[in-house]
Design an enzyme around this catalytic site. Sequence first.
Site, short mmCIF file in Angstrom:
data_model
loop_
_atom_site.label_atom_id
_atom_site.label_comp_id
_atom_site.label_asym_id
_atom_site.label_seq_id
_atom_site.Cartn_x
_atom_site.Cartn_y
_atom_site.Cartn_z
N GLY A 191 -3.95 25.73 61.56
CA GLY A 191 -3.83 24.35 62.03
C GLY A 191 -3.94 23.35 60.90
O GLY A 191 -3.55 23.62 59.75
N SER A 192 -4.50 22.21 61.20
CA SER A 192 -4.50 21.09 60.24
C SER A 192 -5.39 21.30 59.02
O SER A 192 -5.32 20.51 58.08
CB SER A 192 -4.90 19.80 60.95
OG SER A 192 -3.89 19.41 61.86
N THR A 193 -6.25 22.33 59.01
CA THR A 193 -6.99 22.60 57.78
C THR A 193 -6.03 22.94 56.64
O THR A 193 -6.34 22.72 55.47
CB THR A 193 -7.99 23.77 57.96
OG1 THR A 193 -7.29 24.94 58.39
CG2 THR A 193 -9.07 23.41 58.97
N PHE A 194 -4.83 23.45 57.01
CA PHE A 194 -3.85 23.81 55.98
C PHE A 194 -3.26 22.57 55.31
O PHE A 194 -2.66 22.66 54.23
CB PHE A 194 -2.73 24.65 56.59
CG PHE A 194 -1.82 25.30 55.58
CD1 PHE A 194 -2.19 26.48 54.95
CD2 PHE A 194 -0.61 24.73 55.24
CE1 PHE A 194 -1.37 27.07 54.00
CE2 PHE A 194 0.23 25.31 54.29
CZ PHE A 194 -0.17 26.49 53.67
N LYS A 195 -3.43 21.42 55.93
CA LYS A 195 -2.86 20.19 55.35
C LYS A 195 -3.45 19.87 53.98
O LYS A 195 -2.81 19.18 53.18
CB LYS A 195 -3.07 19.01 56.30
CG LYS A 195 -2.20 19.09 57.55
CD LYS A 195 -2.54 18.00 58.55
CE LYS A 195 -1.70 18.13 59.82
NZ LYS A 195 -2.13 17.19 60.88
#
Length: 485
Positions: free
Chosen positions: A220-224
Site C-alpha cells: 500500500g501507501s508505505t511504498f510511496k
Amino acid sequence: MNGTLKRIAVACLLMFGLLMANVTYLGAVKAEGLRNDSRNVRAFYARYNVDRGWITADNGKVTLAKTVDTGDSTYRFAREYPEGKPFAHVVGFFAPESSSGMEGAEGRYLDGSHPDMVVRRAVDLISGKPAKGASVDLTLNAEAQKIAYKDLAGTGKRGAVVAMNPKTGAILTMVSVPSYDPNPLALADKAKVNDAYRKLDKDKDKPLLNRAINLTYAPGSTFKVITAAAYLQDDASRNANTVLDAPDSLPLPNTNLSLKNYHGESCGGRATLLEALTISCNTPFAQMGMDLGYDKMKKQAAKFGIGSSLEIPLSVHPSDIGPEEDKAALAMTSIGQRSNQMTPLQMAMVAAGIANRGTVMKPYLVNKIVGPDGSEIDATRPKELDEAVSPEVADELTKMMINVVQRGTGNRAQLPGVTVAGKTGTAETEPGKPSHAWFIAFAPAEDPQVAVAVFIEAGSAGNDATGGVIAAPIAHDVMRAVLGR
C-alpha cells in the site's frame, strides 16, 4: 600361478577401493541424511543426550530456550521454552526429527557439532561428559517483543511487527501472530509431537508461518516513500517543496479506468511532495512512477534490498515489485498495489535505510555465540547492504515522514518529547474485501535508534481498518519500549 595371484590381488585392491569409496560416501555425502533418517533410532536417542546450548536475548539476561537434565538415561536432556508464543517464530522448536527457527539455523552451535567447537567436543569425548553445545544470544529486545505480541494477539489481529536498529541492522523485534506454543513440539515422544504439529498445520490461520519473513503482501501507501526516493534521486533539483499535479482522478493509459485518491478524497489539484506524502495522495505518486519508468523504479527498490535473498540466518522470502507490464500497471505498482509484494522485514529495512541517511544495513538476529565455558566464540559485525539514496535525499524523505506523523495520517505514532517519522499504508486486496493495514516509522528522527514496520492482515481488525488507526499505535508502543520511554 603368478597370473592368478595378480588377478586375485587386483580384485582385492578393487574391492578394497570400492569399500573405501562406499565408506567415504556414507560418511561424507550421506551422513547428514542417515543421521536425520526417521528410522535411525540411534540418532533419535542421541538427540536427547546432548546438553544443548541455550537461546537468550538481551545479552543473556532473558532465556528463550533452555535444556533441563531429566536424570533419565534414555532421554537425558529435555528442551523447554520459558517465554513461549511471543518468541516462537524466531526461536523455533527442537522436535524428535526436526527443528525450526534459530533451533534449526544455529543447530550446529547449539548441539556442539560446529567446527568452531571441535576442541571442546574432543575434551567432552575424552572426559566422558555429555556433549555440550554453545549458547546463541539474539539481538531481540525482550520487552519490545512482548509488547508487540500483546498488541497484536491481545486484540485478535493477524500480522507481524519487525523493529530494527537502523545503524547496525540488528533486529530488535520480530513477532508473527497467530503464534504457537513450541513446548509440545519439543517432547521426546514422536506420536505426541506429530499430533501437536498436525493440529497446528491444519489450523486455517496458519500459526506456524512466520508472517514477518515468509509471506509477502501488498505494501500500500508505505511504498510511496520508495517512489518518492526514486523521484528525488532522479533529479537533484527536486526536494520536499517541489510542486506536483495532484488531480482527484488520474486516467490510466490504454484503459477506460481512472485512479482516484483514497475514498475519493481531493488533494486540491496541486500539492508539494511533502503535502502529497502527508495526506497520502495516490494520483501524484502514480504519475511519478509512470514518468520514471519501470527500470528506474525497480532499480530504486533493489537499492533498499527488494528482490534480494536474505539469511538472517533464518531464510527470508524475497520481496518484489512485480513484473514489467504497461504504464497502467506501473501506476498501481508505484502506490504499493498490483503485483507489488513486500515482507514486513523488508518494509522495516526501508524505514531503517531512510533513518540511516540512505545506508541500508544487512539485518541480523544473532548477537553472539557463547561457548559452554562462557567465552565468546563469534559475534556479528554490522555490514552495509547498499546505499539506497544519498544523505540529502534521505533528509528530504525524513522531513516528509515527520510531517506525516505530526500533521497527517500517522499522528497516532507520536511520542512525547520524541520526533517520530513515519508513513501509513492501506493496501487493497480484492474488490469489496477488507484491506491490509501498514505503518513504517523510525525515531528519534534526529538520531534514530529504532525503525519499525507493523503489518495487520486484511479482515483481522475490521473491514475499514487503516494503517494510521490500527498499525501506528502498535509502532508507537514498540518504539517507546525500545527507547525506554
